[in-house]
Design a protein around this motif. Structure first.
Motif, short mmCIF file in Angstrom:
data_model
loop_
_atom_site.label_atom_id
_atom_site.label_comp_id
_atom_site.label_asym_id
_atom_site.label_seq_id
_atom_site.Cartn_x
_atom_site.Cartn_y
_atom_site.Cartn_z
N VAL A 1 0.85 -1.20 0.00
CA VAL A 1 0.00 0.00 0.00
C VAL A 1 0.88 1.25 0.00
N LYS A 2 1.91 1.24 0.82
CA LYS A 2 2.81 2.39 0.91
C LYS A 2 3.47 2.67 -0.44
N TRP A 3 3.85 1.60 -1.13
CA TRP A 3 4.53 1.74 -2.41
C TRP A 3 3.60 2.23 -3.51
N ASN A 4 2.33 1.84 -3.48
CA ASN A 4 1.41 2.12 -4.59
C ASN A 4 0.31 3.12 -4.26
N LEU A 5 0.37 3.76 -3.12
CA LEU A 5 -0.69 4.69 -2.73
C LEU A 5 -0.74 5.92 -3.64
N ASP A 6 0.40 6.38 -4.10
CA ASP A 6 0.42 7.56 -4.95
C ASP A 6 -0.29 7.32 -6.29
N VAL A 7 -0.37 6.07 -6.74
CA VAL A 7 -1.08 5.76 -7.99
C VAL A 7 -2.56 6.09 -7.84
N ILE A 8 -3.14 5.71 -6.71
CA ILE A 8 -4.56 6.01 -6.48
C ILE A 8 -4.77 7.51 -6.36
N GLU A 9 -3.85 8.19 -5.67
CA GLU A 9 -3.98 9.64 -5.51
C GLU A 9 -3.94 10.34 -6.87
N ARG A 10 -3.11 9.86 -7.79
CA ARG A 10 -3.02 10.47 -9.12
C ARG A 10 -4.21 10.13 -9.99
N GLU A 11 -4.60 8.85 -10.00
CA GLU A 11 -5.64 8.39 -10.92
C GLU A 11 -7.04 8.84 -10.52
N TYR A 12 -7.29 8.95 -9.23
CA TYR A 12 -8.66 9.20 -8.76
C TYR A 12 -8.79 10.55 -8.06
N VAL A 13 -8.23 11.58 -8.64
CA VAL A 13 -8.30 12.92 -8.05
C VAL A 13 -9.72 13.46 -8.14
N LEU A 14 -10.35 13.33 -9.29
CA LEU A 14 -11.66 13.94 -9.52
C LEU A 14 -12.82 12.96 -9.39
N VAL A 15 -12.55 11.73 -9.01
CA VAL A 15 -13.59 10.72 -8.93
C VAL A 15 -13.99 10.53 -7.46
#
Length: 133
Positions: A44-58
């Motif tokens: 989760v720590k390694w891949n959390l930024d992916v969710i923050e980038r992909e789902y900003v407006l969702v």
């Protein structure tokens, strides 16, 4: 003839005993569960930024997308040799996070389970930092 009706009284001691496992002795997590949680925490720590980038407006994210974005299939146990077994192991990891109350329960929307993004990101950030879970 005078009949009085009384509400049945409940014994709270029995209820309290039922709520706690084995008369107050809470069963701790096994060593394998702790190792698994640490693996999930690192992923989760390694891949959390992916969710923050992909789902900003969702506002919501599907459970399947959460598993894919966190790449939980990559940390499936070695006994999971097929893609189906790895997907099931990843789904079990998400279910363990829900059961341990690290993340909130998903809501069912149009037949799919979806998480609200803001509380999910907040909870995953705390989990990655080791503050919860």
């Amino acid at each position: 003839m005078n009949i009085t009706l009384q509400a049945p009284t409940t014994d709270t001691r029995k209820t309290d005993r039922r709520k706690t496992a084995r008369e107050g002795k809470r069963r701790g997590s096994s060593a394998s569960t702790k190792r698994r949680m640490n693996l999930i925490r690192r992923q989760v720590k390694w891949n959390l930024d992916v969710i923050e980038r992909e789902y900003v407006l969702v506002s919501m994210i599907a459970r399947d997308d959460l598993i894919r974005l966190l790449r939980l299939e990559a940390i499936a146990p070695s006994r999971c040799t097929t893609a189906k077994a790895r997907a099931e192991a990843a789904d079990n990891d998400v279910q363990m996070l829900i059961a341990k109350e690290v993340i909130q329960h998903p809501k069912r929307v149009n037949g799919k389970y979806r998480f609200e993004v803001e509380p999910l990101l907040h909870d995953l950030r705390l989990f990655a930092e080791g503050k919860i879970g």
